[in-house]
Design a protein around this motif. Structure first.
Motif, PDB file in Angstrom:
ATOM      1  N   LEU A   1       0.840  -1.202   0.000  1.00 14.71           N
ATOM      2  CA  LEU A   1       0.000   0.000   0.000  1.00 14.71           C
ATOM      3  C   LEU A   1       0.869   1.244   0.000  1.00 14.71           C
ATOM      4  O   LEU A   1       0.698   2.151  -0.797  1.00 14.71           O
ATOM      5  CB  LEU A   1      -0.881  -0.033   1.254  1.00 14.71           C
ATOM      6  CG  LEU A   1      -1.788   1.172   1.429  1.00 14.71           C
ATOM      7  CD1 LEU A   1      -2.933   1.083   0.454  1.00 14.71           C
ATOM      8  CD2 LEU A   1      -2.315   1.225   2.851  1.00 14.71           C
ATOM      9  N   ARG A   2       1.872   1.212   0.906  1.00 10.63           N
ATOM     10  CA  ARG A   2       2.688   2.394   1.071  1.00 10.63           C
ATOM     11  C   ARG A   2       3.484   2.659  -0.199  1.00 10.63           C
ATOM     12  O   ARG A   2       3.648   3.792  -0.629  1.00 10.63           O
ATOM     13  CB  ARG A   2       3.602   2.231   2.270  1.00 10.63           C
ATOM     14  CG  ARG A   2       4.080   3.586   2.780  1.00 10.63           C
ATOM     15  CD  ARG A   2       5.233   3.453   3.692  1.00 10.63           C
ATOM     16  NE  ARG A   2       4.849   2.800   4.943  1.00 10.63           N
ATOM     17  CZ  ARG A   2       5.751   2.300   5.785  1.00 10.63           C
ATOM     18  NH1 ARG A   2       7.032   2.357   5.514  1.00 10.63           N
ATOM     19  NH2 ARG A   2       5.358   1.725   6.896  1.00 10.63           N
TER      20      ARG A   2
ATOM     21  N   VAL B   1       2.705   1.899  -3.274  1.00 13.75           N
ATOM     22  CA  VAL B   1       1.843   2.435  -4.322  1.00 13.75           C
ATOM     23  C   VAL B   1       1.645   3.934  -4.120  1.00 13.75           C
ATOM     24  O   VAL B   1       1.799   4.735  -5.026  1.00 13.75           O
ATOM     25  CB  VAL B   1       0.468   1.720  -4.334  1.00 13.75           C
ATOM     26  CG1 VAL B   1      -0.509   2.477  -5.228  1.00 13.75           C
ATOM     27  CG2 VAL B   1       0.643   0.300  -4.818  1.00 13.75           C
ATOM     28  N   PHE B   2       1.359   4.313  -2.868  1.00 15.93           N
ATOM     29  CA  PHE B   2       1.098   5.730  -2.616  1.00 15.93           C
ATOM     30  C   PHE B   2       2.339   6.573  -2.780  1.00 15.93           C
ATOM     31  O   PHE B   2       2.299   7.661  -3.336  1.00 15.93           O
ATOM     32  CB  PHE B   2       0.497   5.921  -1.220  1.00 15.93           C
ATOM     33  CG  PHE B   2      -0.962   5.671  -1.230  1.00 15.93           C
ATOM     34  CD1 PHE B   2      -1.773   6.333  -2.140  1.00 15.93           C
ATOM     35  CD2 PHE B   2      -1.530   4.752  -0.372  1.00 15.93           C
ATOM     36  CE1 PHE B   2      -3.121   6.080  -2.189  1.00 15.93           C
ATOM     37  CE2 PHE B   2      -2.874   4.499  -0.409  1.00 15.93           C
ATOM     38  CZ  PHE B   2      -3.680   5.157  -1.313  1.00 15.93           C
TER      39      PHE B   2
ATOM     40  N   ALA C   1       2.928   7.080  -6.341  1.00 14.71           N
ATOM     41  CA  ALA C   1       1.910   7.987  -6.878  1.00 14.71           C
ATOM     42  C   ALA C   1       2.256   9.430  -6.541  1.00 14.71           C
ATOM     43  O   ALA C   1       2.176  10.319  -7.386  1.00 14.71           O
ATOM     44  CB  ALA C   1       0.530   7.639  -6.319  1.00 14.71           C
ATOM     45  N   VAL C   2       2.687   9.646  -5.299  1.00 14.97           N
ATOM     46  CA  VAL C   2       3.003  11.012  -4.876  1.00 14.97           C
ATOM     47  C   VAL C   2       4.209  11.540  -5.647  1.00 14.97           C
ATOM     48  O   VAL C   2       4.219  12.667  -6.133  1.00 14.97           O
ATOM     49  CB  VAL C   2       3.257  11.055  -3.349  1.00 14.97           C
ATOM     50  CG1 VAL C   2       3.890  12.380  -2.960  1.00 14.97           C
ATOM     51  CG2 VAL C   2       1.964  10.833  -2.603  1.00 14.97           C
TER      52      VAL C   2
ATOM     53  N   LEU D   1       5.235  10.608  -8.600  1.00 17.35           N
ATOM     54  CA  LEU D   1       4.798  10.877  -9.975  1.00 17.35           C
ATOM     55  C   LEU D   1       4.045  12.202 -10.043  1.00 17.35           C
ATOM     56  O   LEU D   1       4.249  13.024 -10.927  1.00 17.35           O
ATOM     57  CB  LEU D   1       3.879   9.757 -10.441  1.00 17.35           C
ATOM     58  CG  LEU D   1       4.337   8.981 -11.672  1.00 17.35           C
ATOM     59  CD1 LEU D   1       3.397   7.826 -11.935  1.00 17.35           C
ATOM     60  CD2 LEU D   1       4.412   9.881 -12.885  1.00 17.35           C
ATOM     61  N   ALA D   2       3.178  12.393  -9.038  1.00 18.01           N
ATOM     62  CA  ALA D   2       2.349  13.591  -9.020  1.00 18.01           C
ATOM     63  C   ALA D   2       3.227  14.834  -8.898  1.00 18.01           C
ATOM     64  O   ALA D   2       3.002  15.839  -9.571  1.00 18.01           O
ATOM     65  CB  ALA D   2       1.365  13.528  -7.855  1.00 18.01           C
TER      66      ALA D   2
ATOM     67  N   ALA E   1       4.998  15.673 -11.913  1.00 16.36           N
ATOM     68  CA  ALA E   1       4.078  16.073 -12.974  1.00 16.36           C
ATOM     69  C   ALA E   1       3.604  17.511 -12.797  1.00 16.36           C
ATOM     70  O   ALA E   1       3.113  18.117 -13.718  1.00 16.36           O
ATOM     71  CB  ALA E   1       2.874  15.137 -12.984  1.00 16.36           C
TER      72      ALA E   1
ATOM     73  N   VAL F   1       3.873  22.068 -14.817  1.00 18.51           N
ATOM     74  CA  VAL F   1       3.443  21.866 -16.194  1.00 18.51           C
ATOM     75  C   VAL F   1       3.374  23.171 -16.983  1.00 18.51           C
ATOM     76  O   VAL F   1       3.269  23.154 -18.190  1.00 18.51           O
ATOM     77  CB  VAL F   1       2.058  21.204 -16.255  1.00 18.51           C
ATOM     78  CG1 VAL F   1       2.165  19.747 -15.899  1.00 18.51           C
ATOM     79  CG2 VAL F   1       1.089  21.916 -15.367  1.00 18.51           C
ATOM     80  N   ARG F   2       3.368  24.290 -16.292  1.00 13.98           N
ATOM     81  CA  ARG F   2       3.252  25.578 -16.974  1.00 13.98           C
ATOM     82  C   ARG F   2       4.362  25.698 -18.021  1.00 13.98           C
ATOM     83  O   ARG F   2       5.514  25.415 -17.744  1.00 13.98           O
ATOM     84  CB  ARG F   2       3.374  26.669 -15.922  1.00 13.98           C
ATOM     85  CG  ARG F   2       2.755  27.959 -16.272  1.00 13.98           C
ATOM     86  CD  ARG F   2       2.028  28.502 -15.050  1.00 13.98           C
ATOM     87  NE  ARG F   2       0.816  27.717 -14.826  1.00 13.98           N
ATOM     88  CZ  ARG F   2      -0.223  27.767 -15.619  1.00 13.98           C
ATOM     89  NH1 ARG F   2      -0.205  28.511 -16.696  1.00 13.98           N
ATOM     90  NH2 ARG F   2      -1.289  27.061 -15.362  1.00 13.98           N
TER      91      ARG F   2
END
Lengths: 259, 222
Positions: free
Chosen positions: A2-3, A5-6, A9-10, A12-13, A16, A19-20
Motif C-alpha cells: 500500500l505504502r 503504491v502511494f 503515486a506522490v 509521480l504527481a 508532474a 506543467v506551466r
C-alpha cells in the motif's frame, strides 16, 4: 504494498506538477471554419520561424465567453467581428483587432443524399415539401457565427419555419459539417472554407449560397492583453502574402480584394 | 496519436488519485464509524457528483472559479493566472467529481471491519496507529484499491466537466477524451479511432487489474 503504491503515486504527481509552459508557446484560439486554413498557415509559420503555436478550434462565441472568464489565450481569430468588439469594449484585448477574411457559406449534401446541392435552396424547399428532408444541419446560431448566417439565409429563402423542427445543431460549424456529411442528415449549411479541404470535399457535393442573403461574415482577429512575441509575430504573419494566399485557396474573400 | 493529450490525461489521473485517496481514507473511515446526526445528508452530498450531470458541476465550477468570482480573483492575484482553463483547475474539478468514486468503496471497506476486532486490538494494548496499520488497512485494502482504480479510470474518461472548465488547450487541459472530440470535428476519423481504442484498452486493463487484485486479497483474508 500500500505504502509503495502511494509513495510512487506522490512522486509521480510531484514530478508532474510543474506543467506551466516554460518557453513562449502561445495558445491561439480560432473559429472552426479556420480548421484547415489556419492549421496550414501555422505549419508554415512554425517551419519559417521555428516557433511553436498551440492551436485550438471551436465556436467563436464560446471562445469569447472563455476569454471573459480569464482563459490564458494570446490571440483570438473570430468568425465574427462583433465578438472581438465586445471584448475590446471590456478592455480584454490589446486593441480592436484586424479584419483578416470574409467567410462564405455553402449548402452541402453527402453522397447518396436525396437532396441536390442547389445554391438557390430551391431543391431544399422542394425536399421539405415532399418529405425528402428529415434532418438538416447548421451550427448553433446562438454562439456560432456561421450558424447565425445560415439562419439568415434560410429566412431569406422563406424556409426557416418549415425547416426549424428538422434542424440538428452542431456545437460549431465544423461539427455541423460533420453532421451534414456523416449520413445522418440529408445536408447542411456550412463554411465554404471547410468544403474546400480534401477531407471534407470527398464526402459530398456543395454549392455556394448568395452572400447577399445574409450579413457578411466579417472575420476579425485580435491579440489579447497577455500576447507574447510569438503571438505578435503570428498576428503579423496572418496578414502577409503567403498566409493570404492560403486563405484565398480556402475560399475566403480577403480585405481589400473582391470576390 | 496525440501523445501530449495521453500524457496529460495520465498525469491528471495520477494527481487526482494522489490527492483524493488519502482524503477518502480519512473521510471514508470517519463516515464508517461515526453516528452523528445528519450523516445521511452528508453522505448524500458527497454522492451528488454521481447523479449530477457533468454540465451542472462544470457550470458551478466555472461560476465559482471564473475571473468574475471572489475566489477566482483572489486566486488570480496570488498565482498570476486564472484557475479555470489550467491544469490546476482540471485537478480541482476532477477531485470534486470523483469524490463518490473514491469515498464510497473506502467507507464500505471500513464498515465491513467487525467492531470486535478493534476492541480486541485495544484490549491487547495496540496503539491506535499500529491498529490502523496492522489490522484496519490490510482489511480495508481491497476497498481502497477499488476506490483508487475507479477514480483513476473515471478521470481518464471524464468529458463534460473538462470540456466546460478546460478550454481544450494542448498540453494543459486537452485530455484524450477531448482530443478524440477534436479529431472527429477535424474529420480525422483515423486519429480519433486510434485514441478511442487506446482509451478503451487502458480502461479495460485498469478495471481488470483491480478485479484480479481484489479477488486475490479477498481470498487471502477470507
Amino acid at each position: 504494498m500500500l505504502r509503495r503504491v502511494f509513495l510512487s503515486a506522490v512522486v509521480l504527481a510531484l514530478t508532474a506538477l510543474p506543467v506551466r509552459a516554460q518557453q513562449d508557446v502561445p495558445v491561439i484560439v480560432a473559429a472552426s471554419d479556420l480548421q484547415f486554413a489556419v492549421a496550414e498557415i501555422a505549419e508554415n509559420f512554425t517551419k519559417q520561424t521555428r516557433r511553436d503555436l498551440k492551436l485550438t478550434f471551436g465556436s467563436s462565441g464560446n471562445f469569447a465567453r472563455q476569454i471573459q472568464q480569464g482563459a490564458p489565450f494570446q490571440m483570438y481569430l473570430s468568425a465574427d467581428e462583433q465578438f472581438v468588439f465586445n471584448l475590446a469594449g471590456k478592455g480584454l484585448t490589446l486593441d480592436r483587432g484586424t479584419l483578416y477574411a470574409i467567410g462564405r457559406i455553402v449548402i452541402m449534401v453527402p453522397h447518396g443524399s436525396p437532396l441536390k446541392a442547389d445554391g438557390t435552396l430551391a431543391d431544399l424547399k422542394a425536399g421539405l415539401a415532399d418529405g425528402r428532408v428529415t434532418k438538416f444541419s447548421i451550427a448553433n446560431p446562438e454562439h456560432a457565427p456561421y450558424g447565425a448566417r445560415a439562419v439568415e439565409a434560410l429566412r431569406h429563402a422563406g424556409l426557416w419555419d418549415a425547416l426549424k423542427s428538422r434542424l440538428v445543431l452542431g456545437e460549431n460549424v465544423s461539427q455541423a459539417a460533420q453532421f451534414a456529411t456523416s449520413g445522418g442528415a440529408q445536408g447542411g449549411i456550412i463554411a465554404y472554407s471547410l468544403v474546400l479541404s480534401p477531407a471534407v470535399s470527398k464526402l459530398g457535393n456543395y454549392a455556394l449560397i448568395d452572400d447577399r442573403w445574409h450579413e457578411p461574415l466579417r472575420q476579425q482577429m485580435v491579440l489579447l492583453k497577455n500576447a507574447g512575441e510569438t503571438a505578435r509575430l503570428f498576428y503579423a504573419y496572418m496578414q502577409s502574402p503567403p498566409a493570404r494566399a492560403i486563405m484565398r485557396k480556402y475560399g475566403f474573400v480577403l480585405p481589400g480584394e473582391s470576390s | 496519436m496525440d501523445w501530449d493529450a495521453l500524457w496529460l490525461t495520465l498525469r491528471l489521473g495520477v494527481v487526482t488519485v494522489a490527492i483524493l485517496i488519502p482524503l477518502a481514507m480519512i473521510v471514508g473511515r470517519w463516515l464508517a464509524l461515526t453516528h452523528i446526526r445528519g450523516k445521511g445528508l452528508l453522505e448524500a452530498t458527497l454522492a451528488l457528483p454521481l447523479v449530477l450531470p457533468p454540465t451542472v458541476v462544470g457550470f458551478y465550477l466555472l461560476v465559482a472559479f471564473g475571473s468574475g468570482s471572489w475566489f477566482g480573483q483572489t486566486y488570480q492575484k496570488l498565482f498570476g493566472h486564472a484557475l479555470v482553463f489550467t491544469f490546476e483547475g482540471l485537478v480541482v474539478a476532477s477531485v470534486i467529481v470523483n469524490i463518490p468514486f473514491a469515498v464510497q468503496p473506502v467507507q464500505r471497506a471500513f464498515e465491513s471491519i467487525p467492531p470486535d476486532l478493534r476492541d480486541a486490538a485495544a484490549t491487547c494494548g495496540m496503539s491506535w496507529w499500529r491498529m490502523i496499520r496492522k489490522i484496519e488497512l490490510p482489511l480495508a485494502w481491497p476497498g481502497i484499491l477499488t476506490g483508487l482504480v475507479l477514480t483513476f479510470a473515471h478521470t481518464l474518461g471524464e468529458f463534460g466537466v473538462v470540456l466546460m472548465v478546460g478550454g481544450s488547450i494542448p498540453g494543459e487541459t486537452k485530455t484524450v477524451a477531448i482530443a478524440i472530440y477534436d479529431r472527429v470535428q477535424a474529420f480525422d476519423d483515423v486519429g480519433a479511432g486510434r485514441m478511442a481504442l487506446l482509451l478503451l484498452a487502458i480502461s479495460l486493463v485498469t478495471i481488470a487489474l483491480s478485479y484480479i487484485f481484489t479477488q486475490r486479497l479477498g481470498r487471502r483474508y477470507a
